[in-house]
Design a protein around this motif. Structure first.
Motif, PDB file in Angstrom:
ATOM      1  N   LYS A   4       0.823  -1.216   0.000  1.00 24.25           N
ATOM      2  CA  LYS A   4       0.000   0.000   0.000  1.00 24.25           C
ATOM      3  C   LYS A   4       0.854   1.262   0.000  1.00 24.25           C
ATOM      4  CE  LYS A   4      -4.238  -1.904   1.802  1.00 24.25           C
ATOM      5  NZ  LYS A   4      -5.269  -1.864   2.840  1.00 24.25           N
ATOM      6  N   ALA A   5       1.983   1.235   0.709  1.00 25.48           N
ATOM      7  CA  ALA A   5       2.866   2.411   0.738  1.00 25.48           C
ATOM      8  C   ALA A   5       3.336   2.769  -0.671  1.00 25.48           C
ATOM      9  CB  ALA A   5       4.062   2.163   1.644  1.00 25.48           C
ATOM     10  N   ILE A   6       3.539   1.755  -1.511  1.00 22.81           N
ATOM     11  CA  ILE A   6       3.991   1.992  -2.886  1.00 22.81           C
ATOM     12  C   ILE A   6       2.801   2.251  -3.805  1.00 22.81           C
ATOM     13  CG2 ILE A   6       5.275   1.033  -4.836  1.00 22.81           C
ATOM     14  CD1 ILE A   6       6.941   1.483  -2.196  1.00 22.81           C
ATOM     15  N   GLN A   7       1.873   1.312  -3.851  1.00 22.46           N
ATOM     16  CA  GLN A   7       0.783   1.395  -4.825  1.00 22.46           C
ATOM     17  C   GLN A   7      -0.181   2.543  -4.560  1.00 22.46           C
ATOM     18  OE1 GLN A   7      -0.907  -2.581  -4.945  1.00 22.46           O
ATOM     19  NE2 GLN A   7       0.752  -3.331  -6.227  1.00 22.46           N
ATOM     20  N   GLU A   8      -0.401   2.877  -3.295  1.00 20.78           N
ATOM     21  CA  GLU A   8      -1.310   3.975  -2.971  1.00 20.78           C
ATOM     22  C   GLU A   8      -0.554   5.284  -2.726  1.00 20.78           C
ATOM     23  OE1 GLU A   8      -4.222   2.752  -0.039  1.00 20.78           O
ATOM     24  OE2 GLU A   8      -4.482   0.814  -1.028  1.00 20.78           O
ATOM     25  N   ARG A   9       0.727   5.279  -3.061  1.00 21.00           N
ATOM     26  CA  ARG A   9       1.577   6.475  -3.021  1.00 21.00           C
ATOM     27  C   ARG A   9       1.732   7.095  -1.631  1.00 21.00           C
ATOM     28  NH1 ARG A   9       3.602   5.884  -7.535  1.00 21.00           N
ATOM     29  NH2 ARG A   9       2.557   6.115  -9.518  1.00 21.00           N
ATOM     30  N   TRP A  10       1.578   6.285  -0.594  1.00 18.84           N
ATOM     31  CA  TRP A  10       1.828   6.807   0.747  1.00 18.84           C
ATOM     32  C   TRP A  10       3.271   7.283   0.861  1.00 18.84           C
ATOM     33  CZ3 TRP A  10      -0.216   2.190   4.182  1.00 18.84           C
ATOM     34  CH2 TRP A  10      -1.595   2.016   3.981  1.00 18.84           C
ATOM     35  N   LEU A  11       4.189   6.494   0.307  1.00 23.84           N
ATOM     36  CA  LEU A  11       5.614   6.812   0.446  1.00 23.84           C
ATOM     37  C   LEU A  11       5.928   8.179  -0.159  1.00 23.84           C
ATOM     38  CD1 LEU A  11       8.473   6.153   1.327  1.00 23.84           C
ATOM     39  CD2 LEU A  11       8.746   4.801  -0.763  1.00 23.84           C
ATOM     40  N   ASP A  12       5.347   8.479  -1.316  1.00 26.79           N
ATOM     41  CA  ASP A  12       5.583   9.791  -1.935  1.00 26.79           C
ATOM     42  C   ASP A  12       5.158  10.911  -0.987  1.00 26.79           C
ATOM     43  OD1 ASP A  12       6.482   8.484  -4.205  1.00 26.79           O
ATOM     44  OD2 ASP A  12       4.560   8.623  -5.248  1.00 26.79           O
ATOM     45  N   LYS A  13       4.005  10.737  -0.339  1.00 26.45           N
ATOM     46  CA  LYS A  13       3.510  11.755   0.607  1.00 26.45           C
ATOM     47  C   LYS A  13       4.438  11.855   1.812  1.00 26.45           C
ATOM     48  CE  LYS A  13      -1.317  11.033  -0.584  1.00 26.45           C
ATOM     49  NZ  LYS A  13      -1.995   9.749  -0.540  1.00 26.45           N
ATOM     50  N   TRP A  14       4.861  10.693   2.330  1.00 23.32           N
ATOM     51  CA  TRP A  14       5.740  10.697   3.498  1.00 23.32           C
ATOM     52  C   TRP A  14       7.035  11.442   3.191  1.00 23.32           C
ATOM     53  CZ3 TRP A  14       5.261   4.722   4.513  1.00 23.32           C
ATOM     54  CH2 TRP A  14       3.962   4.442   4.977  1.00 23.32           C
ATOM     55  N   ILE A  15       7.581  11.217   2.015  1.00 29.47           N
ATOM     56  CA  ILE A  15       8.840  11.872   1.649  1.00 29.47           C
ATOM     57  C   ILE A  15       8.630  13.378   1.505  1.00 29.47           C
ATOM     58  CG2 ILE A  15      10.515  12.102  -0.242  1.00 29.47           C
ATOM     59  CD1 ILE A  15      10.410   8.978  -0.385  1.00 29.47           C
ATOM     60  N   LYS A  16       7.527  13.775   0.840  1.00 29.20           N
ATOM     61  CA  LYS A  16       7.230  15.214   0.671  1.00 29.20           C
ATOM     62  C   LYS A  16       7.078  15.917   2.012  1.00 29.20           C
ATOM     63  CE  LYS A  16       5.016  15.334  -3.841  1.00 29.20           C
ATOM     64  NZ  LYS A  16       3.947  14.487  -4.352  1.00 29.20           N
ATOM     65  N   THR A  17       6.524  15.228   3.006  1.00 27.66           N
ATOM     66  CA  THR A  17       6.280  15.853   4.311  1.00 27.66           C
ATOM     67  C   THR A  17       7.371  15.499   5.330  1.00 27.66           C
ATOM     68  OG1 THR A  17       4.933  13.982   5.054  1.00 27.66           O
ATOM     69  CG2 THR A  17       3.778  15.801   3.948  1.00 27.66           C
ATOM     70  N   ASN A  18       8.460  14.891   4.857  1.00 27.84           N
ATOM     71  CA  ASN A  18       9.561  14.456   5.724  1.00 27.84           C
ATOM     72  C   ASN A  18       9.040  13.581   6.875  1.00 27.84           C
ATOM     73  OD1 ASN A  18      12.227  14.156   6.483  1.00 27.84           O
ATOM     74  ND2 ASN A  18      12.209  15.976   7.776  1.00 27.84           N
ATOM     75  N   PHE A  19       8.120  12.679   6.522  1.00 29.34           N
ATOM     76  CA  PHE A  19       7.598  11.699   7.478  1.00 29.34           C
ATOM     77  C   PHE A  19       6.932  12.357   8.678  1.00 29.34           C
ATOM     78  CE2 PHE A  19      10.444   9.533   4.737  1.00 29.34           C
ATOM     79  CZ  PHE A  19       9.968   8.245   4.630  1.00 29.34           C
ATOM     80  N   ALA A  20       6.248  13.479   8.417  1.00 26.32           N
ATOM     81  CA  ALA A  20       5.556  14.219   9.476  1.00 26.32           C
ATOM     82  C   ALA A  20       4.495  13.354  10.129  1.00 26.32           C
ATOM     83  CB  ALA A  20       4.923  15.483   8.896  1.00 26.32           C
ATOM     84  N   GLY A  21       4.170  13.700  11.365  1.00 22.75           N
ATOM     85  CA  GLY A  21       3.123  12.986  12.075  1.00 22.75           C
ATOM     86  C   GLY A  21       3.590  11.673  12.660  1.00 22.75           C
ATOM     87  N   GLY A  22       4.898  11.520  12.797  1.00 25.26           N
ATOM     88  CA  GLY A  22       5.423  10.321  13.443  1.00 25.26           C
ATOM     89  C   GLY A  22       5.420   9.083  12.573  1.00 25.26           C
ATOM     90  N   LYS A  23       5.432   9.257  11.235  1.00 21.68           N
ATOM     91  CA  LYS A  23       5.515   8.090  10.350  1.00 21.68           C
ATOM     92  C   LYS A  23       6.804   7.341  10.655  1.00 21.68           C
ATOM     93  CE  LYS A  23       1.743   8.766   8.068  1.00 21.68           C
ATOM     94  NZ  LYS A  23       0.867   8.989   9.205  1.00 21.68           N
ATOM     95  N   LYS A  24       6.695   6.047  10.784  1.00 24.84           N
ATOM     96  CA  LYS A  24       7.828   5.236  11.235  1.00 24.84           C
ATOM     97  C   LYS A  24       8.706   4.753  10.079  1.00 24.84           C
ATOM     98  CE  LYS A  24       5.747   3.412  15.511  1.00 24.84           C
ATOM     99  NZ  LYS A  24       5.488   4.725  15.983  1.00 24.84           N
ATOM    100  N   ASN A  25       9.898   4.322  10.446  1.00 33.03           N
ATOM    101  CA  ASN A  25      10.837   3.640   9.538  1.00 33.03           C
ATOM    102  C   ASN A  25      11.387   4.542   8.442  1.00 33.03           C
ATOM    103  OD1 ASN A  25      10.291   1.275  11.051  1.00 33.03           O
ATOM    104  ND2 ASN A  25       8.436   0.975   9.833  1.00 33.03           N
ATOM    105  N   LYS A  26      11.522   5.823   8.749  1.00 35.19           N
ATOM    106  CA  LYS A  26      12.034   6.785   7.770  1.00 35.19           C
ATOM    107  C   LYS A  26      13.371   6.330   7.189  1.00 35.19           C
ATOM    108  CE  LYS A  26      13.680  11.556   7.409  1.00 35.19           C
ATOM    109  NZ  LYS A  26      13.836  12.855   8.088  1.00 35.19           N
ATOM    110  N   ASP A  27      14.271   5.844   8.030  1.00 35.52           N
ATOM    111  CA  ASP A  27      15.602   5.434   7.565  1.00 35.52           C
ATOM    112  C   ASP A  27      15.495   4.351   6.487  1.00 35.52           C
ATOM    113  OD1 ASP A  27      14.658   3.728   9.742  1.00 35.52           O
ATOM    114  OD2 ASP A  27      16.653   2.827   9.798  1.00 35.52           O
ATOM    115  N   LEU A  28      14.640   3.369   6.715  1.00 33.74           N
ATOM    116  CA  LEU A  28      14.508   2.266   5.757  1.00 33.74           C
ATOM    117  C   LEU A  28      13.743   2.687   4.507  1.00 33.74           C
ATOM    118  CD1 LEU A  28      13.854  -0.791   8.099  1.00 33.74           C
ATOM    119  CD2 LEU A  28      16.013  -0.016   7.094  1.00 33.74           C
ATOM    120  N   TRP A  29      12.702   3.485   4.671  1.00 38.01           N
ATOM    121  CA  TRP A  29      11.943   3.944   3.498  1.00 38.01           C
ATOM    122  C   TRP A  29      12.823   4.790   2.581  1.00 38.01           C
ATOM    123  CZ3 TRP A  29       8.198   1.521   1.565  1.00 38.01           C
ATOM    124  CH2 TRP A  29       7.194   0.930   2.339  1.00 38.01           C
TER     125      TRP A  29
END
Length: 160
Positions: free
Chosen positions: A80-105
């Motif tokens: 889902k992070a890839i297909q639903e583009r969650w990862l793109d959003k996380w990167i744009k917001t610098n993993f705001a809101g406590g999104k986990k695993n930033k180093d690995l993503w």
């Protein structure tokens, strides 16, 4: 399919005994009739980190770039992070809101640019022999001795 009739197929799985707890990952890389298995265990980590590390380690083991490949995983989190583009959003917001695993993503994101990756979800603990083998690799690694240290995870947990 590529012109020689082969495509790289990768199966991955991650596991942790407790979440967090000791964990491990397993990956199988398949090209035609060639097979390569990769696994490692960590003393304290999470299931999602091990799912991600399986994908990352498989990609890091490749010697050819810009090849099409399909990654099979039972992790909805990754698919889902890839297909639903969650990862793109996380990167744009610098993993705001406590999104986990930033180093690995971020590690995955950088690697993924070099490949044409298709992710496919498979049901875990079902009838797919390759997914089941990855599960065995992951759980065996998690239960092993001389476990590695998931340094970024342990550093984050210490700084909370």
């Amino acid at each position: 399919m590529s012109s020689n009739g082969h495509q790289l197929i990768i199966y991955t799985d991650g596991s942790s005994r407790g979440n967090p707890g000791p964990g491990g990952f397993g990956a199988i890389l398949m090209w035609g009739d060639k097979r390569k298995e990769i696994s490692a265990g960590y003393r304290r980590t999470t299931n999602n980190r091990m799912e991600l590390l399986a994908v990352i380690t498989a990609l890091e083991s490749l010697t050819k770039k810009n090849i099409p490949l399909t990654i099979y995983t039972d992790s909805q989190y990754i698919v889902k992070a890839i297909q639903e583009r969650w990862l793109d959003k996380w990167i744009k917001t610098n993993f705001a809101g406590g999104k986990k695993n930033k180093d690995l993503w971020l590690r995955f994101y950088k690697l993924a640019k070099d490949y044409q990756i298709t992710f496919k979800w498979v049901k875990g603990h079902a009838d797919n022999p390759f997914n089941n083998r990855c599960d065995v690799l992951a759980t065996t690694a998690a239960d092993g001795k001389n476990l590695l240290i998931d340094e970024e995870y342990e550093r984050e947990m210490t700084n909370l």
